[in-house]
Design a protein around this motif. Structure first.
Motif, mmCIF file in Angstrom:
data_model
loop_
_atom_site.group_PDB
_atom_site.id
_atom_site.type_symbol
_atom_site.label_atom_id
_atom_site.label_comp_id
_atom_site.label_asym_id
_atom_site.label_seq_id
_atom_site.Cartn_x
_atom_site.Cartn_y
_atom_site.Cartn_z
ATOM 1 N N SER A 10 0.822 -1.227 0.000
ATOM 2 C CA SER A 10 0.000 0.000 0.000
ATOM 3 C C SER A 10 0.843 1.258 0.000
ATOM 4 N N LYS A 11 2.093 1.175 0.439
ATOM 5 C CA LYS A 11 2.961 2.360 0.447
ATOM 6 C C LYS A 11 3.555 2.662 -0.924
ATOM 7 N N LYS A 12 3.636 1.676 -1.813
ATOM 8 C CA LYS A 12 4.283 1.897 -3.115
ATOM 9 C C LYS A 12 3.559 2.932 -3.969
ATOM 10 N N PRO A 13 2.218 2.874 -4.097
ATOM 11 C CA PRO A 13 1.536 3.909 -4.910
ATOM 12 C C PRO A 13 1.769 5.300 -4.367
ATOM 13 N N LEU A 14 1.809 5.459 -3.032
ATOM 14 C CA LEU A 14 2.014 6.771 -2.441
ATOM 15 C C LEU A 14 3.387 7.324 -2.817
ATOM 16 N N ILE A 15 4.389 6.459 -2.780
ATOM 17 C CA ILE A 15 5.750 6.907 -3.151
ATOM 18 C C ILE A 15 5.807 7.316 -4.623
ATOM 19 N N ILE A 16 5.106 6.538 -5.456
ATOM 20 C CA ILE A 16 5.099 6.853 -6.899
ATOM 21 C C ILE A 16 4.456 8.210 -7.143
ATOM 22 N N VAL A 17 3.361 8.514 -6.434
ATOM 23 C CA VAL A 17 2.666 9.803 -6.595
ATOM 24 C C VAL A 17 3.565 10.940 -6.184
ATOM 25 N N ILE A 18 4.244 10.747 -5.024
ATOM 26 C CA ILE A 18 5.145 11.826 -4.558
ATOM 27 C C ILE A 18 6.254 12.075 -5.566
ATOM 28 N N CYS A 19 6.811 10.998 -6.088
ATOM 29 C CA CYS A 19 7.890 11.166 -7.111
ATOM 30 C C CYS A 19 7.375 11.874 -8.345
ATOM 31 N N ALA A 20 6.153 11.522 -8.730
ATOM 32 C CA ALA A 20 5.582 12.176 -9.925
ATOM 33 C C ALA A 20 5.392 13.663 -9.698
ATOM 34 N N VAL A 21 4.886 14.007 -8.484
ATOM 35 C CA VAL A 21 4.673 15.445 -8.171
ATOM 36 C C VAL A 21 5.991 16.197 -8.187
ATOM 37 N N VAL A 22 7.009 15.601 -7.569
ATOM 38 C CA VAL A 22 8.320 16.262 -7.545
ATOM 39 C C VAL A 22 8.861 16.444 -8.951
ATOM 40 N N LEU A 23 8.685 15.389 -9.788
ATOM 41 C CA LEU A 23 9.184 15.474 -11.167
ATOM 42 C C LEU A 23 8.492 16.585 -11.940
ATOM 43 N N VAL A 24 7.148 16.664 -11.764
ATOM 44 C CA VAL A 24 6.393 17.728 -12.443
ATOM 45 C C VAL A 24 6.866 19.097 -11.979
ATOM 46 N N ALA A 25 7.116 19.233 -10.664
ATOM 47 C CA ALA A 25 7.578 20.534 -10.131
ATOM 48 C C ALA A 25 8.930 20.914 -10.722
ATOM 49 N N LEU A 26 9.809 19.916 -10.820
ATOM 50 C CA LEU A 26 11.128 20.201 -11.409
ATOM 51 C C LEU A 26 11.020 20.637 -12.871
ATOM 52 N N ILE A 27 10.142 19.890 -13.598
ATOM 53 C CA ILE A 27 9.970 20.251 -15.026
ATOM 54 C C ILE A 27 9.391 21.656 -15.153
ATOM 55 N N ALA A 28 8.396 21.972 -14.315
ATOM 56 C CA ALA A 28 7.783 23.308 -14.371
ATOM 57 C C ALA A 28 8.805 24.389 -14.048
ATOM 58 N N GLY A 29 9.634 24.109 -13.003
ATOM 59 C CA GLY A 29 10.665 25.098 -12.647
ATOM 60 C C GLY A 29 11.650 25.303 -13.775
ATOM 61 N N ALA A 30 12.017 24.194 -14.428
ATOM 62 C CA ALA A 30 12.972 24.302 -15.540
ATOM 63 C C ALA A 30 12.384 25.122 -16.690
ATOM 64 N N VAL A 31 11.082 24.870 -16.970
ATOM 65 C CA VAL A 31 10.417 25.626 -18.052
ATOM 66 C C VAL A 31 10.387 27.110 -17.737
ATOM 67 N N ILE A 32 10.037 27.441 -16.480
ATOM 68 C CA ILE A 32 9.970 28.857 -16.082
ATOM 69 C C ILE A 32 11.335 29.516 -16.210
ATOM 70 N N LEU A 33 12.381 28.834 -15.726
ATOM 71 C CA LEU A 33 13.733 29.399 -15.856
ATOM 72 C C LEU A 33 14.130 29.590 -17.316
ATOM 73 N N PHE A 34 13.781 28.605 -18.137
ATOM 74 C CA PHE A 34 14.111 28.693 -19.567
ATOM 75 C C PHE A 34 13.417 29.875 -20.223
ATOM 76 N N MET A 35 12.122 30.056 -19.847
ATOM 77 C CA MET A 35 11.357 31.167 -20.427
ATOM 78 C C MET A 35 11.927 32.510 -19.984
ATOM 79 N N ASN A 36 12.285 32.606 -18.694
ATOM 80 C CA ASN A 36 12.877 33.862 -18.218
ATOM 81 C C ASN A 36 14.194 34.152 -18.924
ATOM 82 N N PHE A 37 15.006 33.142 -19.077
ATOM 83 C CA PHE A 37 16.295 33.324 -19.760
ATOM 84 C C PHE A 37 16.101 33.741 -21.214
#
Length: 216
Positions: A10-37
């Motif tokens: 039961s803990k595995k799906p929760l870990i996968i969701v957290i990893c997905a959220v972190v990955l999305v946040a990183l991608i969004a941050g990278a996009v924002i930095l790229f756009m600003n640059f």
């Protein structure tokens, strides 16, 4: 054993969701930095040509000003103390010289020179050389005619005061029955002596372009 396995599953799906959220946040941050640059680069690219255009315009204006200044005609400078010379009715220049005694008078007749003299001879009669008809002195000399005449000096200089413009002056010599008159503008006139009073001419005649003028 089976209970622990169920808890781990039961803990595995929760870990996968957290990893997905972190990955999305990183991608969004990278996009924002790229756009600003990218935006900063675009702004820099836009402002640089504007500065170049402004500089070019300034240089063009400066070049135009220099070109306009160079193309303006300059007025000739007038030397101080130099006066313009205007022709009189006789065609002489209205000019007097402080060094008239140094003017070289040409020898024309080749006869022996006579002493210079002091006298004033005024025109009193004029006639046409061909028809012998009388000519008005005012018509001959124009409205500037003043009634004056030639004043000869013993130092070999003279003043022509026939007109009321600036007196014409120069030098003279006496050869035989002729007075060789040289103006300060190098114009030469021959006055024929028709009557003498000792060594002093009492009457002379001068030919003004076909009009014979008598002076006494």
């Amino acid at each position: 054993m089976s209970g622990r396995h169920a808890a781990n599953s039961s803990k595995k799906p929760l870990i996968i969701v957290i990893c997905a959220v972190v990955l999305v946040a990183l991608i969004a941050g990278a996009v924002i930095l790229f756009m600003n640059f990218s935006g900063k680069n675009d702004n820099s690219a836009t402002t640089v040509p504007t500065s170049a255009i402004s500089t070019t315009a300034v240089n063009t204006d400066s070049t135009q000003n220099i070109s306009d200044s160079a193309s303006e005609p300059t007025q000739p400078a007038t030397e101080s103390g130099v006066t313009s010379q205007e022709p009189t009715e006789q065609g002489f220049t209205s000019e007097s010289s402080d060094n008239d005694s140094e003017i070289v008078v040409p020898t024309i007749s080749g006869e022996e020179q006579k002493p210079k003299f002091s006298a004033t001879l005024v025109p009193y009669y004029a006639k046409d050389e061909n028809s012998s008809e009388e000519v008005s002195l005012r018509d001959l000399f124009g409205s500037a005619y003043s009634g004056g005449g030639f004043t000869f000096n013993e130092d070999g200089t003279f003043i022509d005061g026939i007109t009321n413009t600036s007196a014409n002056s120069g030098a003279y010599i006496v050869e035989g029955d002729n007075i060789i008159i040289t103006y300060s503008n190098d114009k030469n006139v021959i006055a024929a002596v028709t009557e003498w009073n000792g060594d002093v001419p009492a009457e002379i005649t001068i030919n003004y372009g076909g009009i014979i003028v008598s002076f006494k």
